[in-house]
Design an enzyme around this catalytic site. Structure first.
Site, PDB file in Angstrom:
ATOM      1  N   SER A 411     -54.140-129.587 -21.548  1.00  0.00           N
ATOM      2  CA  SER A 411     -53.037-129.244 -20.655  1.00  0.00           C
ATOM      3  C   SER A 411     -52.947-130.260 -19.511  1.00  0.00           C
ATOM      4  CB  SER A 411     -53.301-127.844 -20.089  1.00  0.00           C
ATOM      5  OG  SER A 411     -52.116-127.269 -19.631  1.00  0.00           O
ATOM      6  N   PRO A 412     -51.756-130.472 -18.982  1.00  0.00           N
ATOM      7  CA  PRO A 412     -51.648-131.403 -17.849  1.00  0.00           C
ATOM      8  C   PRO A 412     -52.474-130.910 -16.659  1.00  0.00           C
ATOM      9  CG  PRO A 412     -49.584-130.199 -18.199  1.00  0.00           C
ATOM     10  CD  PRO A 412     -50.457-129.920 -19.377  1.00  0.00           C
ATOM     11  N   CYS A 414     -53.724-132.300 -12.824  1.00  0.00           N
ATOM     12  CA  CYS A 414     -53.789-133.284 -11.755  1.00  0.00           C
ATOM     13  C   CYS A 414     -55.254-133.515 -11.369  1.00  0.00           C
ATOM     14  CB  CYS A 414     -53.021-132.709 -10.564  1.00  0.00           C
ATOM     15  SG  CYS A 414     -52.385-133.979  -9.515  1.00  0.00           S
ATOM     16  N   GLN A 489     -46.432-136.498 -18.466  1.00  0.00           N
ATOM     17  CA  GLN A 489     -45.705-135.445 -17.739  1.00  0.00           C
ATOM     18  C   GLN A 489     -45.143-136.052 -16.454  1.00  0.00           C
ATOM     19  OE1 GLN A 489     -47.547-132.220 -15.345  1.00  0.00           O
ATOM     20  NE2 GLN A 489     -46.501-130.778 -16.719  1.00  0.00           N
ATOM     21  N   TYR A 570     -42.312-126.796  -8.207  1.00  0.00           N
ATOM     22  CA  TYR A 570     -42.020-128.171  -7.774  1.00  0.00           C
ATOM     23  C   TYR A 570     -40.493-128.362  -7.737  1.00  0.00           C
ATOM     24  CZ  TYR A 570     -47.011-128.624  -8.341  1.00  0.00           C
ATOM     25  OH  TYR A 570     -48.362-128.436  -8.216  1.00  0.00           O
ATOM     26  N   ARG A 618     -41.685-128.240 -19.161  1.00  0.00           N
ATOM     27  CA  ARG A 618     -42.591-127.151 -18.753  1.00  0.00           C
ATOM     28  C   ARG A 618     -41.819-126.218 -17.834  1.00  0.00           C
ATOM     29  NH1 ARG A 618     -48.973-126.663 -16.924  1.00  0.00           N
ATOM     30  NH2 ARG A 618     -49.234-126.140 -19.094  1.00  0.00           N
ATOM     31  N   GLY A 711     -56.524-125.924 -20.356  1.00  0.00           N
ATOM     32  CA  GLY A 711     -56.741-126.751 -19.181  1.00  0.00           C
ATOM     33  C   GLY A 711     -58.206-126.728 -18.797  1.00  0.00           C
ATOM     34  N   ARG A 712     -58.596-125.704 -18.044  1.00  0.00           N
ATOM     35  CA  ARG A 712     -59.967-125.662 -17.508  1.00  0.00           C
ATOM     36  C   ARG A 712     -61.053-125.786 -18.566  1.00  0.00           C
ATOM     37  NH1 ARG A 712     -58.695-120.474 -14.155  1.00  0.00           N
ATOM     38  NH2 ARG A 712     -57.378-120.277 -15.992  1.00  0.00           N
TER      39      ARG A 712
HETATM   40  C1  LIG Z   1     -57.224-128.885 -11.680  1.00  0.00           C
HETATM   41  C2  LIG Z   1     -55.919-128.493 -12.277  1.00  0.00           C
HETATM   42  C3  LIG Z   1     -54.826-129.322 -12.132  1.00  0.00           C
HETATM   43  C4  LIG Z   1     -53.585-128.990 -12.699  1.00  0.00           C
HETATM   44  N1  LIG Z   1     -52.551-129.854 -12.615  1.00  0.00           N
HETATM   45  C5  LIG Z   1     -51.402-129.617 -13.317  1.00  0.00           C
HETATM   46  C6  LIG Z   1     -50.399-130.606 -13.434  1.00  0.00           C
HETATM   47  O1  LIG Z   1     -50.535-131.704 -12.933  1.00  0.00           O
HETATM   48  N2  LIG Z   1     -49.283-130.303 -14.103  1.00  0.00           N
HETATM   49  C7  LIG Z   1     -49.101-129.082 -14.694  1.00  0.00           C
HETATM   50  O2  LIG Z   1     -48.055-128.834 -15.307  1.00  0.00           O
HETATM   51  N3  LIG Z   1     -50.061-128.152 -14.634  1.00  0.00           N
HETATM   52  C8  LIG Z   1     -51.210-128.394 -13.979  1.00  0.00           C
HETATM   53  N4  LIG Z   1     -52.215-127.469 -13.985  1.00  0.00           N
HETATM   54  C9  LIG Z   1     -52.052-126.223 -14.737  1.00  0.00           C
HETATM   55  C10 LIG Z   1     -52.667-126.366 -16.136  1.00  0.00           C
HETATM   56  O3  LIG Z   1     -51.951-127.288 -16.933  1.00  0.00           O
HETATM   57  C11 LIG Z   1     -52.709-125.021 -16.873  1.00  0.00           C
HETATM   58  O4  LIG Z   1     -51.383-124.578 -17.068  1.00  0.00           O
HETATM   59  C12 LIG Z   1     -53.487-123.980 -16.114  1.00  0.00           C
HETATM   60  O5  LIG Z   1     -54.721-124.499 -15.656  1.00  0.00           O
HETATM   61  C13 LIG Z   1     -53.767-122.757 -16.995  1.00  0.00           C
HETATM   62  O6  LIG Z   1     -54.493-123.123 -18.134  1.00  0.00           O
HETATM   63  P1  LIG Z   1     -56.088-122.867 -18.268  1.00  0.00           P
HETATM   64  O7  LIG Z   1     -56.304-121.414 -18.037  1.00  0.00           O
HETATM   65  O8  LIG Z   1     -56.388-123.298 -19.678  1.00  0.00           O
HETATM   66  O9  LIG Z   1     -56.771-123.714 -17.246  1.00  0.00           O
HETATM   67  C14 LIG Z   1     -53.451-127.775 -13.386  1.00  0.00           C
HETATM   68  C15 LIG Z   1     -54.561-126.938 -13.514  1.00  0.00           C
HETATM   69  C16 LIG Z   1     -55.787-127.302 -12.983  1.00  0.00           C
HETATM   70  C17 LIG Z   1     -56.975-126.373 -13.186  1.00  0.00           C
END
Ligand SMILES: Cc1cc2nc3c(=O)[nH]c(=O)nc-3n(C[C@H](O)[C@H](O)[C@H](O)COP(=O)(O)O)c2cc1C
Ligand SMILES: Cc1cc2nc3c(=O)[nH]c(=O)nc-3n(C[C@H](O)[C@H](O)[C@H](O)COP(=O)(O)OP(=O)(O)OC[C@H]3O[C@@H](n4cnc5c(N)ncnc54)[C@H](O)[C@@H]3O)c2cc1C
Length: 783
Positions: A411-412, A414, A489, A570, A618, A711-712
């Site tokens: 997942s994206p 940052c 992204q 955003y 997204r 993501g995490r």
């Molecule tokens: C450290 C961090 C940075 C993130 N940055 C972005 C981002 O740049 N763009 C985005 O669309 N989502 C971002 N997210 C959201 C994740 O893509 C994801 O949707 C969210 O963490 C839930 O998924 P997970 O439970 O698998 O972590 C970020 C999440 C985390 C934890």
């Protein structure tokens, strides 16, 4: 001690039994407005786990219940001329009348006073009682009387249902999904004693109207059900007993205790019948109350302990019931599914049952699910094995000309580690290692289209040559060393811009070095955040130009795919949500207006992005806030982007406003992906608290998403996908030659580890009720 219990249903009677056992000297009276044998309903169901609980708390009534019950292990799903049976479910049913008579008899035997035809109007007659239990059922008079205190919330669901019965014998918990000229009807049926089965019929409000059921008598509607389900009934009649069509009320109460009065069972909270937990919850409430009374020093303390200790369990069951009822309310979404995939969806609708869990108990069924999935992949032009298909997570997917080798996605995220927008060595290692780790597709973090488009000073960007060269280095590494595809992204921070790095205070405004920020409307994120400037047409043109320029740079870098970030509050999200867009021009007001600018940006990007490469968007499919975006809006948003040429909708939620109230949990955003995918008919990617490959397979196999992003989990485990591949034997997974020995080892060990775990699970499985029923005929050990 003096205890008054209002209501002689399962909750009231069981509470009386347990309290009397605990305090034989107590004066306990149950007041029931009906006569002793005057009971509605047909059967009740309990799971093995619930029966274990009964056994521990009152072996005598447990034993009688288990002597009477009908036991079944299978769930059968009938859909479009097919039937799929899945074993290992362990449920029992007995008649409600029998259950109540067992509990009444047991209560009497212990010395509880049972007063029938005693309709209690006023609790003041119990002024001398130490404890007053309000177990007066779903329409609780006392919950309503003290509504200001208990604060009940009644959510009347849209579907109509009626509780009926039959003499039709059944050897499985049976779901029948029946197409009719009016629309779909569902039967939930199970046998609860020899020659008697419960039949709950359910349909949506429009079908109910079209079928003319509103005007029919109880007998006439039973005849109509007999007509619809006649092919299955084998001549057995449909029976009625106050079988009125109703809407199910999901009831939640903010408080359960008032002075020495306590709500129990349906009076305090209900759970939809599709998970068969109403009577279970009622009796387990009684257990929790009795346990609290046994250990607390005062009644007051016991009631607090009961409420505190029991709430989470009740809410968990209610949440599962909610998810389940929503599935049934929207069954039309799945009506054109392959029947085996449909049946898999029925089985896994409430999260507790998963792909791996079903593989253990019904391997042939899961084998069929895999084959159906593989057939769909084959239909898209892939030469995949149909006889021994690999698990859905490892089936390829094509979006335009881009092929991803598997359905696991990074997942994206940052990283807040860029310098003036330039991704550095950290990024190379970060993306590179996750690509090598096997994910089919890697998303970059939100990459900002201009310096003032950044969220934080550490955000990556793509507005100059230096950044372009740095991204190209990463893309080249991914392509050279892995089979992963990489998606850029692009986003603009909007009103969440000029904020601190995540670890210094997420979304908090920068104290120094900030920059001017933009949004759809001038509403700050936090009250003390910087006030954004409302975008005028010139600013819109400038930012759109930046998106287009970054798109061209993305193509120059060699990215395989492009995503437009319209989520999480955003800039573009701030146009879409009515909570952040209060414009009065053509970019505000209706959803179509609010989508106008995001679509304009998308279309401008699409027009310069190569035709053979896919684009995704997204979205936040709900704001989790009053008056904000809902799942239905998300469907409309997805349709609009679909018409503009989007290939995939990346379904996230929330983060748009501060006062949102998200409901977290495992896979908590997946229902939105399911809704968008199966109503808007676009490919979706789901994300959000998905942590295991088992969940990934469950989601994909049930048709809830086409790709699954994590993501995490990827932050701590770059090799998540290779490990999963070893688990499911997907030996085709790419691995660079340098790491080949590691791959071989994990594949070798996984076969053994999986076998060990399966053996353990089988050994840990509690005795089935069929075995316990045999035990029940043995003499009872002294209590
Ligand atoms: C450290 C961090 C940075 C993130 N940055 C972005 C981002 O740049 N763009 C985005 O669309 N989502 C971002 N997210 C959201 C994740 O893509 C994801 O949707 C969210 O963490 C839930 O998924 P997970 O439970 O698998 O972590 C970020 C999440 C985390 C934890
Ligand atoms: C029409 C209907 C049919 C159902 N059929 C089934 C079924 O077949 N299978 C199943 O699993 N579940 C069934 N349920 C759901 C299930 O009955 C409940 O989830 C479960 O019984 C909850 O137990 P309870 O003790 O909290 O409430 P209830 O079983 O509803 O018991 C409450 C009792 O309080 C009594 N009462 C109410 N007000 C007063 C008063 N003022 N004074 C004195 N007594 C009062 C009522 O007469 C009733 O006996 C049915 C529910 C309804 C409404």
């Amino acid at each position: 001690m003096k205890v008054a219990i209002i209501g002689g249903g399962p909750a009231g009677l069981y509470a009386a039994i347990l309290l009397k056992k605990q305090r034989p000297q107590a004066e306990i009276t149950v007041y029931e407005r009906n006569r002793a044998d005057d009971t509605f309903g047909f059967g009740v169901v309990f799971s093995d786990a619930t029966l274990d609980n009964f056994e521990q708390h009152d072996p005598a009534s447990y034993r009688r219940i288990t002597q009477e019950f009908a036991y079944w292990d299978d769930i059968a799903v009938h859909f479009r001329g097919t039937v799929h049976r899945v074993g290992g479910n362990g449920f029992c049913g007995c008649s409600r009348r029998m259950l109540l008579s067992i509990l009444q008899e047991r209560a009497r035997e212990l010395g509880v006073t049972l007063l029938f035809e005693a309709d209690i109007e006023d609790e003041s007659r119990f002024a001398d009682a130490d404890l007053v239990v309000l177990a007066d059922g779903i329409n609780s008079r006392f919950r309503e009387k003290f509504a200001d205190h208990f604060q009940p919330e009644v959510d009347l669901r849209s579907n109509k249902f009626a509780w009926m019965g039959s003499t039709r014998p059944l050897d499985a918990f049976t779901f029948i999904f029946q197409e009719t000229e009016w629309g779909p009807f569902i039967a939930h049926a199970y046998q609860y004693e020899v020659g008697r089965s419960t039949w709950v019929f359910e349909t949506d409000a429009a079908t109910f109207e079209r079928a003319g059921l509103a005007g029919l008598s109880e007998k006439q509607s039973a005849d109509r059900m007999a007509q619809i389900f006649g092919w299955f009934m084998e001549g057995h009649p449909i029976l009625t007993n106050r079988s009125m069509w109703r809407n199910f009320p999901m009831i939640r109460s903010r408080r359960w205790v008032k002075d020495n009065m306590v709500l129990l069972g349906d009076a305090k909270a209900t759970a939809h019948f599709s998970i068969g937990s109403g009577t279970k919850l009622a009796m387990e409430d009684a257990i929790a109350l009795a346990d609290a009374m046994a250990h607390a020093p005062t009644v007051d303390a016991a009631l607090q302990t009961y409420e505190r200790g029991r709430r989470e369990e009740v809410e968990k069951t209610q949440h599962a019931a909610d998810v389940s009822l929503v599935w049934f309310e929207h069954v039309d979404r799945f009506w054109d599914f392959d029947p085996v995939q449909f049946a898999f969806g029925v089985m896994t609708r409430a999260k507790a049952i998963t792909y791996d869990n079903l593989t253990l108990r019904a391997p042939d069924f899961v084998g069929e699910v895999d084959k159906a999935f593989a057939r769909q992949v084959r239909a898209k032009g892939f030469d995949v094995d149909l006889d021994k298909p690999i698990a859905p997570m490892f089936q390829p997917l094509k979006l335009r000309e881009m092929e991803v080798k598997n359905r696991a996605v990074v997942s994206p995220m940052c990283m807040y580690s860029a310098k003036e927008g330039v991704p550095g060595d950290f990024h190379l290692v970060h993306y590179g290692s996750r690509a090598i780790g096997g994910a089919g597709l890697i998303f970059t973090e939100m990459t900002c289209v201009g310096r003032d488009a950044r969220i934080t000073p550490g955000c990556a960007g793509l507005w100059n040559d230096e950044q372009q060269a740095a991204w190209m280095r990463i893309v080249d590494f991914v392509h050279a060393n892995s089979a992963a595809k990489i998606c850029l992204q692009l986003g603009h921070a909007g009103r969440k811009g000029a904020t601190k790095l995540m670890w210094d205070g997420m979304d908090r405004p920068l104290e120094q070095g900030g920059w001017d920020i933009l949004s759809a409307s001038p509403i700050p994120y936090f009250p003390d955040s910087q006030m954004p400037r409302e975008m005028d047409r010139a600013a819109m043109d400038r930012v759109k130009g930046e998106f287009v320029a970054a798109t061209l740079r993305g193509e120059a870098c060699g990215f395989d795919m492009l995503e437009l970030h319209c989520a999480h509050g955003y800039l573009l999200a701030s146009f879409i949500s009515p909570l952040t867009n209060q414009r009065t021009d053509v970019y505000g007001g209706s959803l179509a207006n609010r989508l106008r600018y995001p679509l304009e940006v998308f279309e401008a990007m699409r027009s310069v992005w190569p035709k053979h490469k896919p684009m995704s968007v997204r979205i936040s499919a709900t704001d989790w806030a009053e008056g904000g975006i809902t799942g239905d809006d998300a469907v409309a948003i997805a349709r609009a982007f679909g018409e503009a040429g989007v290939d995939l909708v990346d379904v996230s939620t929330g983060q748009t406003v501060r006062d949102a109230q998200p409901v977290y949990g495992r896979m908590f955003q997946t229902p939105f992906s399911e809704q968008v995918r199966n109503e808007a008919r676009v490919a979706t990617m789901c994300v959000g608290n998905i942590t295991t490959s088992d969940q990934v397979n469950t989601i994909l196999a049930a048709g809830r998403a086409d790709l699954v992003a994590l993501g995490r989990p990827h932050l701590v485990d770059p090799a998540f996908t290779i490990r999963a591949a070893a688990w499911y034997g997907a030996s085709d997974i790419a691995c660079p030659p340098q790491y080949q020995p590691g791959k071989e080892q994990v594949f070798r060990n996984s076969v053994r580890d999986r076998q060990d775990l399966d053996d353990l699970k089988i050994k840990a499985k509690p005795k089935t009720r069929a075995e316990l029923k045999a035990d029940a005929t043995k003499p009872l050990a002294a209590e």
